[in-house]
Design an enzyme around this catalytic site. Structure first.
Site, PDB file in Angstrom:
ATOM      1  N   ASN A 136      33.564  29.044  39.510  1.00  0.00           N
ATOM      2  CA  ASN A 136      33.672  30.086  40.535  1.00  0.00           C
ATOM      3  C   ASN A 136      34.810  31.025  40.161  1.00  0.00           C
ATOM      4  O   ASN A 136      35.978  30.634  40.168  1.00  0.00           O
ATOM      5  CB  ASN A 136      33.932  29.417  41.891  1.00  0.00           C
ATOM      6  CG  ASN A 136      33.997  30.414  43.043  1.00  0.00           C
ATOM      7  OD1 ASN A 136      34.298  31.583  42.860  1.00  0.00           O
ATOM      8  ND2 ASN A 136      33.730  29.940  44.247  1.00  0.00           N
ATOM      9  N   HIS A 140      26.493  34.826  43.885  1.00  0.00           N
ATOM     10  CA  HIS A 140      27.872  34.394  43.678  1.00  0.00           C
ATOM     11  C   HIS A 140      27.844  32.947  43.201  1.00  0.00           C
ATOM     12  O   HIS A 140      27.160  32.109  43.775  1.00  0.00           O
ATOM     13  CB  HIS A 140      28.645  34.515  44.987  1.00  0.00           C
ATOM     14  CG  HIS A 140      30.001  33.894  44.959  1.00  0.00           C
ATOM     15  ND1 HIS A 140      30.868  34.018  43.894  1.00  0.00           N
ATOM     16  CD2 HIS A 140      30.660  33.135  45.880  1.00  0.00           C
ATOM     17  CE1 HIS A 140      31.984  33.375  44.157  1.00  0.00           C
ATOM     18  NE2 HIS A 140      31.882  32.824  45.351  1.00  0.00           N
ATOM     19  N   CYS A 178      35.415  37.231  47.607  1.00  0.00           N
ATOM     20  CA  CYS A 178      34.372  36.974  46.607  1.00  0.00           C
ATOM     21  C   CYS A 178      33.267  38.030  46.589  1.00  0.00           C
ATOM     22  O   CYS A 178      32.502  38.101  45.628  1.00  0.00           O
ATOM     23  CB  CYS A 178      33.744  35.602  46.837  1.00  0.00           C
ATOM     24  SG  CYS A 178      34.900  34.241  46.616  1.00  0.00           S
TER      25      CYS A 178
END
Length: 328
Positions: free
Chosen positions: A285, A255, A117
């Protein structure tokens, strides 16, 4: 280490055409209407179709970023792929994107950087180093992920929060921008909190893939506990290295891990909610594409202006924590 005299001149993003609403998940799972959104704080996410491959989405985002930067594909010196999951093991996704941009015979360096990520932050830092060393003047960094192909709906607490998409940025020498600080820490005692077993050499497709090994598994509570333990000290170090007080940060680009993670960050790290880019409810996400997608949103919505400082920060499988302070 800081890097000055380099600027993010363009950003872009791409969202797949199909929108999957949380009400559809309610129906799929046999839940009461509104349950998914209430539980996970997500109203919709985008899902790629068969033609919207990782490299296709990345190329679309890249073209947007180059349009904003005022450059053409042939003006690039380097392409850095920063996907959480590659389109295929070999060759790199960066090579596939290079070809999609009409650069297949150009010889322009193209390779991948992977920190799940946080891949975009690591690739952006590498681009800054390449420019500072004089090895490149204009670098394209892209992240593109299709989470929907590896979700295990037997565990909806993980599967329900993910979405597909891509984003990119052009960074080049000159201008008034800068990378003021960068930090990255890994705490591998949490390595089993986020796992996709298949796709490498340990799980061999020729010998058969075991049940669930081709699906993403996440212990969200464990990942959250580990990241929360280390994040406050991490933020303190990063701000000190950048020489910027938290109240002076113009825009915070996290994030988009989960609604819970974003709410926790605002509350426990004393962030001003109006300065935090939170688009999780409508995109979910997106793995590595989350941070650059939120960055592009910040730029195009006017929430990040030239001369502003921006804090890009997040967590990833590993468990890792990463952050970058930039002057936009």
């Amino acid at each position: 280490m800081s890097f000055s005299n380099l600027t993010i001149t363009g950003t872009g993003s791409y969202l797949p055409r199909r929108v999957l609403h949380s009400t559809e998940i309610d129906s799929q799972m046999g839940w009461l209407p509104g349950s998914c959104e209430k539980r996970y704080g997500i109203a919709a996410r985008h899902v790629a179709d068969e033609g919207e491959t990782t490299s296709f989405m990345a190329a679309q985002a890249a073209l947007q970023a180059m349009e904003m930067a005022g450059c053409a594909p042939g003006d690039l010196d380097m392409l850095l792929g920063a996907c959480g999951v590659m389109e295929q093991p070999i060759p790199s996704t960066a090579a596939l994107v290079q070809d999609r941009l009409g650069l297949g015979r150009s010889g322009i360096a193209a390779f991948d950087v992977n920190a799940t990520c946080l891949s975009f932050l690591q690739a952006l830092d590498l681009a800054a180093m390449q420019i500072t060393l004089g090895r490149a003047r204009r670098v394209l960094v892209f992240s593109s992920d299709i989470a929907s192909v590896g979700l295990d709906w037997n565990h909806p607490e993980a599967a329900a929060i993910f979405g597909d998409g891509a984003a990119a940025a052009v960074i080049e020498a000159g201008g008034d921008g800068a990378v003021l600080a960068h930090d990255f820490r890994t705490y591998a005692h949490g390595r089993d909190a986020c796992v996709l077993a298949a796709g490498g050499t340990r799980v061999n497709p020729a010998r058969g893939i075991g049940p669930g090994e081709d699906r993403f598994h996440m212990d969200g509570n464990k990942a959250f506990r580990i990241a929360s333990r280390y994040l406050p000290r991490f933020m303190q170090r990063l701000l000190q290295a950048a020489g910027v007080e938290l109240d002076a940060v113009g825009c915070i680009v996290p994030h988009q891990a989960s609604a819970q993670a974003l709410q926790h960050a605002v509350r426990n790290l004393w962030l001003r909610p109006e300065r935090v880019i939170d688009i999780f409810a409508r995109i979910g996400n997106q793995i590595a594409a989350s941070i650059p997608t939120a960055l592009d949103h910040a730029v195009r919505s006017g929430r990040l202006q030239r001369g502003d400082t921006a804090l890009l920060v997040g967590t990833s499988a590993g468990i890792s924590i990463g952050g970058m302070m930039v002057r936009f």
